[in-house]
Design a protein around this motif. Structure first.
Motif, short mmCIF file in Angstrom:
data_model
loop_
_atom_site.label_atom_id
_atom_site.label_comp_id
_atom_site.label_asym_id
_atom_site.label_seq_id
_atom_site.Cartn_x
_atom_site.Cartn_y
_atom_site.Cartn_z
N PHE A 1 0.81 -1.22 0.00
CA PHE A 1 0.00 0.00 0.00
C PHE A 1 0.84 1.27 0.00
N SER A 2 2.10 1.17 0.42
CA SER A 2 2.97 2.34 0.40
C SER A 2 3.77 2.43 -0.90
N VAL B 1 -12.62 -4.36 11.52
CA VAL B 1 -11.83 -3.18 11.84
C VAL B 1 -10.76 -3.55 12.85
N SER B 2 -9.51 -3.24 12.50
CA SER B 2 -8.41 -3.31 13.44
C SER B 2 -7.59 -2.06 13.22
N ASN B 3 -6.80 -1.67 14.21
CA ASN B 3 -6.02 -0.44 14.06
C ASN B 3 -5.11 -0.50 12.84
N VAL C 1 -7.19 -0.10 9.65
CA VAL C 1 -7.63 1.29 9.49
C VAL C 1 -6.47 2.14 8.97
N LEU C 2 -5.27 1.91 9.49
CA LEU C 2 -4.11 2.65 9.02
C LEU C 2 -3.81 2.35 7.54
N LEU C 3 -4.00 1.08 7.17
CA LEU C 3 -3.80 0.71 5.76
C LEU C 3 -4.81 1.43 4.87
N ALA C 4 -6.05 1.45 5.32
CA ALA C 4 -7.08 2.14 4.54
C ALA C 4 -6.76 3.63 4.42
N LYS C 5 -6.27 4.21 5.50
CA LYS C 5 -5.88 5.62 5.47
C LYS C 5 -4.74 5.86 4.48
#
Length: 572
Positions: free
Chosen positions: A272-273, A298-300, A303-307
């Motif tokens: 993703f990066s 949902v996991s932290n 959520v960070l990956l989605a962001k």
């Protein structure tokens, strides 16, 4: 084309023609160039000039004049056929191409032209025969097996196509294009093992080519041969070079299938990066990881990956939607709303996204925004009744009663076969016409709802409250409010309504009891003001003023609140 190139091309064509013409003359027992040869050269040269300029009609006229003189010249017939082909006169092009080939069976260009003319007419079998004849009659023509294979594919003769490709390999060795073409055929036939064998051949031929290894791994993963694909991909990753970004995606897919979530997430972070992986691929993976049945996982980390995806690919509507879904599940309504709106801006055609926008704005009591966005949603979905309900409700909340009644009437028209939705429209139409001071019409809509559902909470609340405000039919108002509270004993708003109706009916003791219950559930400014009014009627002025002061601090009070506090009197 510059002038030098132009004349070079003419000179080359002329040289070829002269050679051809002299060969024909020699066969006729003549060795010198005569008048006919000069005329032929002239018309051919003129034809070439116009051909190069793209004036195929004029070129054709000159070539035909040359052919009238030299009737059996292959070169002239070839140019005539080419002109007809350019002019899409395929029948005539075919005849002259056949003549060119008849007069010279050793020229590969004559075969090529005739095959192309057949292909343009979808005569694939005839084109196939031409290429086979070409390879029999012209030396060093094995490369034409590639064209032959394509023709077999067009006729769905997959076995023949494979044979042509294999002949190419025997002549020229392994070729990436040929192997990929064979793989495609095997996959179409469902011969996955054969396709994998081809991929392995390519890897063995050039093991240092990472892309071949990745392509093979992709094929293995697609066919659920995860244990074979995994070591290939892990070896690439160990090399510490910049690997093909597909490696991350494939490893993530494998680890997820094997239940190794932590490893899978780690690979997703890398993928993703990576800017080389397009947003569509990332979104597909995000959906795969986020959706568990009809729920969002949902996991932290997720959520960070989605962001990350949203930040790198802000134009991706679905990425914004997935991120918004995750935020909504976490209860972050305002932040979720922001990304749903972004998604709707990028792609306004998704009904569910607009629904989420309107639901959240309604929940957050953002009525001005709800007016704007419900109107935008209706531009795309004008026949979706629920959006008219949100629009009408928002207009009611902003005291635009005329506009609200129009929106609600339109929504009601679209809801004729949905009784529950009809009740919601009728209930709010009661509110709209009450705001327009058309009270009989308003109460008529409320009655229509209660005929269908005697316990419709929204209607019981508003109908009883508006009757109390008008001090009209208080017995009916008390019965409706009592039923409302019986059905919803813990709802602070409904307890306040019942307390207010009892107050208007001068039942102050019972009014005090229900207003105190309401304040226990939810301390609201309106309720504190009502409670102060009741206490004042019960003779407890000091405590009444305390309640009015609390009401003023919280807001949501009547226009008389300051006057009540200042004068220590009740104003209604």
């Amino acid at each position: 084309m510059n002038i030098q190139a132009f004349y070079k091309l003419i000179a080359l064509s002329m040289a070829l023609l002269l050679l051809s013409l002299r060969q024909v003359s020699a066969q006729g027992g003549k060795s010198s160039v005569g008048r006919k040869d000069v005329e032929t050269d002239f018309y051919f040269t003129e034809g070439m000039k116009f051909y190069i300029l793209g004036k195929y009609d004029t070129a054709l006229e000159n070539f035909e004049k040359a052919a009238d003189i030299k009737t059996k010249n292959a070169g002239i017939q070839y140019k005539i056929a080419t002109c007809h082909f350019k002019l899409k006169q395929l029948g005539k092009a075919e005849n002259h191409a056949q003549s060119a080939l008849k007069f010279d069976e050793n020229n590969k260009y004559h075969y090529e032209l005739l095959a192309e003319i057949y292909k343009a007419q979808f005569k694939y079998k005839a084109a196939t025969k031409v290429y086979k004849k070409l390879m029999n009659n012209v030396k060093g023509a094995a490369s034409y097996n590639y064209h032959l294979a394509e023709l077999h594919l067009l006729q769905k003769d997959y076995g023949e196509a494979i044979e042509a490709y294999e002949t190419l390999e025997k002549s020229f060795g392994l070729s990436e294009d040929v192997i990929y073409a064979k793989q495609k055929i095997y996959l179409q036939q469902g011969k996955f093992n054969k396709a994998i064998e081809e991929g392995k051949k390519l890897v063995s031929f050039a093991p240092e080519e990472t892309r071949y290894v990745v392509a093979l791994a992709e094929l293995l993963v697609t066919n659920n041969k995860l244990n074979e694909a995994l070591p290939l991909l892990e070896e690439i990753e160990k090399q510490k070079k910049d690997p093909d970004p597909r490696v991350y995606l494939l490893l993530a897919s494998i680890y997820k299938s094997k239940g190794e979530e932590a490893k899978a997430i780690n690979q997703l972070k890398k993928a993703f990066s990576d800017p080389e992986i397009n947003g569509d691929e990332k979104v597909k993976l995000l959906v795969q990881y986020a959706q568990q049945g009809d729920k969002i996982k949902v996991s932290n980390e997720l959520v960070l990956l989605a962001k990350t995806v949203v930040e790198m690919h802000p134009e991706q509507a679905q990425a914004n939607t997935i991120y918004a879904d995750m935020l909504a599940v976490q209860g972050k309504k305002k932040e979720a709303l922001k990304y749903y709106i972004k998604a709707a801006r990028k792609d306004n055609s998704v009904l569910q996204v607009w629904t989420q926008v309107l639901v959240l704005e309604s929940d957050l009591n953002m009525m001005d925004s709800l007016v704007v966005h419900s109107e935008e949603a209706l531009e795309t979905f004008p026949n979706y009744a629920l959006f008219w309900l949100y629009n009408g409700t928002a207009l009611l909340s902003t005291n635009q009663f005329e506009e609200a009644s129009g929106a609600l009437e339109e929504g009601k028209r679209l809801s004729f076969n949905n009784k529950d939705l009809l009740n919601e429209f009728n209930a709010r139409l009661g509110d709209a016409y009450n705001g327009l001071k058309q009270y009989e019409k308003s109460f008529g809509y409320y009655e229509e709802v209660l005929k269908q559902n005697a316990n419709h909470a929204y209607t019981l609340n508003n109908y009883s409250y508006f009757l109390a405000l008008r001090k009209q039919n208080l017995d009916k108002a008390k019965k409706m409010a009592a039923r409302l509270v019986k059905n919803n004993p813990d709802d602070a708003t409904y307890l306040d309504t019942y307390g207010w109706v009892l107050y208007v009916a001068k039942d102050y003791k019972n009014a005090q009891k229900y207003l105190e219950k309401s304040l226990e559930k939810s301390p609201e400014g309106t309720t504190y003001e009502h409670y102060g009014d009741v206490l004042f009627k019960l003779g407890n002025t000091a405590k009444a003023i305390e309640q009015w002061q609390k009401a003023k601090e919280l807001g949501g009070t009547s226009q008389f609140i300051d006057k009540k506090i200042a004068d220590k009197k009740l104003y209604e």
